[in-house]
Scaffold this active site. Structure first.
Site, PDB file in Angstrom:
ATOM      1  CG  ASP A 293      -0.833  -8.045  -4.586  1.00 21.42           C
ATOM      2  OD1 ASP A 293       0.013  -7.858  -5.485  1.00 21.42           O
ATOM      3  OD2 ASP A 293      -0.886  -7.360  -3.547  1.00 21.42           O
TER       4      ASP A 293
ATOM      5  NE  ARG B 215     -12.551  13.198  -8.810  1.00 22.84           N
ATOM      6  CZ  ARG B 215     -13.807  12.703  -8.957  1.00 22.84           C
ATOM      7  NH1 ARG B 215     -14.010  11.405  -8.935  1.00 22.84           N
ATOM      8  NH2 ARG B 215     -14.814  13.521  -9.137  1.00 22.84           N
TER       9      ARG B 215
ATOM     10  CE  LYS C  98       5.852  -2.310  -2.409  1.00 24.24           C
ATOM     11  NZ  LYS C  98       4.562  -1.630  -2.335  1.00 24.24           N
TER      12      LYS C  98
ATOM     13  CE1 TYR D  33       2.311  -4.048   2.517  1.00 22.34           C
ATOM     14  CE2 TYR D  33       0.330  -3.395   1.348  1.00 22.34           C
ATOM     15  CZ  TYR D  33       1.492  -3.054   2.013  1.00 22.34           C
ATOM     16  OH  TYR D  33       1.821  -1.738   2.169  1.00 22.34           O
TER      17      TYR D  33
END
Length: 391
Positions: free
Chosen positions: A182, A57, A207, A110
């Site tokens: 972004d 992690r 994406k 978004y």
């Protein structure tokens, strides 16, 4: 603008064959824990006093390779990989603000980022002011004494609005405010925000970076100082770490990023020009068209104009009819894959947004978001033309 070395960087980004017995493809380290040679090295690695891994992690060789690749692509000092784009965005925002602080963000962005920002207001007392991000002065006018972040998304999702990156970055630096951008739509192939003064870049690697609609991932890239702040705050505490198998898939996708983006750019430009001349289309939003309101800014800060197009067919009914008569284009809510993906925003991603708010952000009843794939462009155009005849 950037030179053609992006084609070479994308192929070799993140590679370190010497560290992996000469393996050209970074191995997938399916390990949740790592053993120490002795107590002294264990303590030093665990306390970040020497390099090494102890718990996936908080660090994994495959994940680290992806983070190196993202640094190379975005020309940043450090990076963090996450399980999704929203994990990356939320980690960045939660690490840079606290209750009582203020964020300035675009009206058009978004929808889930918008929901996150609204949640920050309602649940954590972080004020948010939404502005028309195409008007740089609105960022400056919205700044308060407690403003900590100017958030950018350019090209915007789904309206393809363009923000003058360097201008907003300069405004922020003059006031000691952090900027987060972004870069999902543009990708590092088309746009390099860090070189224009942005502090941190976020991506939905789901994406274009992955590129094949087969994974969910995210990334943040920036200075060592800002990435360490994110790493030791939200990234460590929220647990949105990427799985090593997924990190490897993103690495594989990045190897063809430049080739794919070159084709996405070419195809989208051709499709946008066809749509712009079609009698059933009211408006086309594509930064590569001279008719786009921010075309000059896009030319200044982008290498290419991307694979995303928005266009207006006039009504909800026309939008649904178009969706139902397509044969090649895939009706889905994501983007950036090798296949052409289309959606009607008003009835899909923004269906629960109050109409007045939706219209204010530029999402009209007939707005279509089109992610142009790498298929033969004549086939994409034929499919759209055939469907448009039926509305």
């Amino acid at each position: 603008m950037q030179d053609d070395s992006i084609f070479t960087r994308s192929v070799h980004a993140g590679e370190d064959p010497k560290a992996h017995h000469g393996a050209i493809s970074t191995p997938v380290f399916n390990a949740s824990i790592f053993a120490f040679e002795d107590a002294e090295s264990g303590a030093a690695i665990h306390n970040y006093e020497q390099p090494g891994y102890f718990y996936s992690r908080l660090g994994n060789p495959t994940t680290e390779a992806l983070e190196r690749a993202m640094c190379e692509l975005e020309q940043g000092e450090a990076a963090l990989a996450f399980a999704s784009g929203m994990a990356a965005i939320s980690a960045a925002l939660f690490s840079l603000v606290k209750s009582g602080d203020h964020i300035v963000a675009p009206e058009s962005l978004y929808i889930t980022t918008n929901s996150l920002l609204n949640n920050l207001q309602e649940q954590f007392g972080v004020a948010v002011t939404y502005v028309d991000a195409a008007e740089t002065h609105q960022y400056a006018e919205a700044i308060r004494p407690n403003t900590k972040i100017l958030y950018l998304e350019t090209p915007a999702n789904p309206t393809l609005k363009i923000t003058d990156i360097a201008a907003v970055a300069q405004i922020a630096k003059e006031r000691n405010i952090k900027t987060v951008l972004d870069n999902t739509f543009a990708t590092p192939f088309n746009q390099q925000p860090l070189s224009l003064g942005i502090d941190a870049v976020v991506h939905s690697a789901t994406k274009y970076l992955g590129g094949h609609s087969d994974l969910t991932a995210g990334a943040v890239v920036g200075s060592t100082e800002i990435i360490e702040r994110i790493e030791f705050h939200a990234a460590r505490l929220f647990g949105g770490n990427i799985a090593p198998q997924v990190a490897w898939l993103v690495l594989r996708g990045i190897k063809t990023l430049a080739l794919r983006m070159e084709r996405h750019n070419e195809n989208a430009f051709a499709v946008a020009n066809m749509l712009a001349s079609h009698p059933k289309i009211r408006t086309v939003y594509y930064p590569g068209l001279e008719s786009h309101p921010q075309h000059t800014i896009a030319r200044k800060q982008m290498r290419g104009f991307g694979g995303m197009i928005a266009f207006d067919v006039g009504s909800v009914e026309a939008g649904r009819a178009l969706m139902n008569n397509l044969r090649l284009c895939t009706l889905a809510t994501s983007l950036g894959g090798v296949e052409t993906i289309i959606q009607h925003s008003a009835s899909m991603t923004n269906a629960k947004t109050p109409r007045d708010e939706r219209l204010k952000s530029g999402i009209t009843d007939g707005l279509i978001r089109l992610s142009v794939g790498i298929e033969r462009v004549a086939d994409i155009i034929a499919d759209l033309e055939n469907a448009l005849e039926k509305i």
